[in-house]
Design an enzyme around this catalytic site. Structure first.
Site, mmCIF file in Angstrom:
data_model
loop_
_atom_site.group_PDB
_atom_site.id
_atom_site.type_symbol
_atom_site.label_atom_id
_atom_site.label_comp_id
_atom_site.label_asym_id
_atom_site.label_seq_id
_atom_site.Cartn_x
_atom_site.Cartn_y
_atom_site.Cartn_z
ATOM 1 N N HIS A 1 2.241 4.783 8.551
ATOM 2 C CA HIS A 1 1.018 5.014 9.209
ATOM 3 C C HIS A 1 1.233 4.160 10.692
ATOM 4 O O HIS A 1 1.995 3.151 10.498
ATOM 5 C CB HIS A 1 -0.174 5.088 8.589
ATOM 6 C CG HIS A 1 -0.389 3.377 8.036
ATOM 7 N ND1 HIS A 1 -1.042 2.499 8.958
ATOM 8 C CD2 HIS A 1 -0.405 2.983 7.007
ATOM 9 C CE1 HIS A 1 -1.179 1.565 8.263
ATOM 10 N NE2 HIS A 1 -0.857 1.631 7.208
ATOM 11 N N GLU B 1 -1.825 3.609 -0.583
ATOM 12 C CA GLU B 1 -1.422 2.075 -0.548
ATOM 13 C C GLU B 1 -1.772 1.636 -2.047
ATOM 14 O O GLU B 1 -2.565 1.954 -2.827
ATOM 15 C CB GLU B 1 -2.145 1.543 0.519
ATOM 16 C CG GLU B 1 -1.608 -0.185 0.893
ATOM 17 C CD GLU B 1 -0.269 -0.287 0.710
ATOM 18 O OE1 GLU B 1 0.474 -0.034 -0.223
ATOM 19 O OE2 GLU B 1 0.235 -0.570 1.988
#
Length: 296
Positions: A87, A162
C-alpha cells in the site's frame, strides 16, 4: 510548525531473472554512491520543527531485465503471475507508528504513489482482477490501481491483512519498550510461534494466513496476471514462502512491485522484487517503516 522534508528521488532496486529458494537475489553492488539530498521547507502554523527523510536518486539499477520481457498479456497456463504491491504511505508510516490491524488511511503522498504505480501498471500487459486487504490503506491503493488498469472491481480479501501486533498497535516503535514491555519482548522473540500480548499473531499464524490466501488466488487464476495489494509484513512472509532458505530481503517500500509466479505444482518463484522505479518523481520513505522488521 515548520516541516523539513529531505527528499532524494527513487531508484530501481537490483533485479534478476526469476529465482527460487535455491537462487536468492544477490545484494546490490557496494560501489553505489548517493548524491546530495534536496531539502524543502513547509509550514503548518505551529512553532516546532520536524524532519521526514525520503529516499531519492542514487545510481539507478535498471529494470530492463524485467521490462524487456513485458509486452504480451499471455501467461503460461501452468502458473499464475501475481503482482503484489505494498500500500501507499500513511502518516503513521511517516511517524514510525505501528499500525497492524488498526485502520489508517493513506496520506497525500500515499495517494500520489498509488496513482503513479497505477499509471505504470496500466501500461503493462492486462490484468484479470485486483485483490486487496480491506484495511483502508491497502483498499484505497487497490481502488486507484484498479481504476487505472480498467479492472471492474477490487475483491476484498481479509486474509491479506497486516500482522496483528497486539498491544503494540498505535505505539511509536521507539517508545514501545517503555510503554508495553511484555508485548515488545514478545515481538523481538525469535520463536516463530510466539504470540504478542493483546491478541497479536505469531509469525507462524501470519504465514499460514497469508500464504494460504495467495495459494487460493493462484489456483483460481492459472494462466492469468493478477494484482494483489497488501502490507509489508505480509509481503516479507510471502518472500519466505518462495525462498525459505534465502536471507531476509530487508525493507519493503510503499507501492513497491513484487511479482510472484505460482505454478500448478505448488512451486513459487519470484520474477521481480522491490521495484520502485515508478517513484522517481514521487519519492518514498527511506525508512520503509512497517515494511521492515516492524511488520506493521
Amino acid at each position: 510548525m515548520i516541516v523539513l522534508r529531505i527528499r532524494r528521488t527513487a531508484t530501481t532496486p537490483l533485479l534478476s531473472s526469476p529465482f527460487t529458494s535455491s537462487q536468492p537475489i544477490h545484494p546490490p553492488p557496494p560501489s553505489l554512491t548517493l548524491p546530495v539530498a534536496k531539502i524543502s521547507l513547509g509550514f503548518n502554523g505551529a512553532g516546532s520543527l520536524t524532519f521526514t527523510r525520503r529516499r531519492t536518486n542514487h545510481q539507478p539499477r535498471t529494470a530492463n531485465s524485467y521490462m524487456a520481457g513485458v509486452g504480451s498479456s499471455v501467461v503460461n497456463p501452468t502458473y499464475a503471475e501475481i503482482i503484489v504491491v505494498r500500500h501507499g504511505e500513511t502518516d503513521w508510516n511517516a511517524d514510525g507508528r505501528i499500525q497492524g490491524h488498526l485502520d489508517v488511511e493513506l496520506n497525500d503522498t500515499g495517494r500520489q504513489q498509488a496513482a503513479t504505480v497505477a499509471d505504470r501498471l496500466s501500461r503493462e500487459p492486462s490484468i484479470s482482477v485486483v485483490y486487496s486487504s480491506d484495511l483502508k490503506r491497502a483498499l484505497e491503493t487497490a481502488q486507484i490501481i484498479a481504476a487505472g488498469c480498467g479492472a471492474q472491481e477490487v475483491i476484498k480479501e481479509p486474509d491479506l491483512w497486516e500482522r496483528h501486533l497486539g498491544d503494540l498497535q498505535g505505539l511509536v516503535l521507539r517508545e514501545a519498550a517503555k510503554l508495553s514491555p511484555k508485548a515488545y519482548q514478545a515481538f523481538l522473540n525469535q520463536r516463530t510461534d510466539q504470540e504478542i500480548p493483546g491478541g497479536g499473531e505469531s509469525l507462524d499464524q501470519l504465514y499460514e494466513r497469508c500464504t494460504s490466501s495467495l495459494e487460493r488466488i493462484g489456483k483460481k487464476h492459472r494462466g492469468e496476471r493478477v494484482i494483489v495489494v497488501t502490507h509489508g509484513g505480509v509481503i516479507r512472509t510471502l518472500y519466505k514462502r518462495a525462498c525459505p532458505n534465502g536471507r531476509s530481503r530487508g525493507k519493503v517500500l510503499n507501492t513497491s512491485i513484487n511479482i510472484f509466479c505460482l505454478s500448478d505444482k505448488d512451486e513459487w518463484t519470484i520474477k521481480l522484487w522491490g521495484d520502485v522505479s515508478h517513484l522517481d518523481k514521487t519519492g518514498f520513505l527511506e525508512s520503509g517503516f512497517g515494511g521492515d522488521i516492524t511488520s506493521g
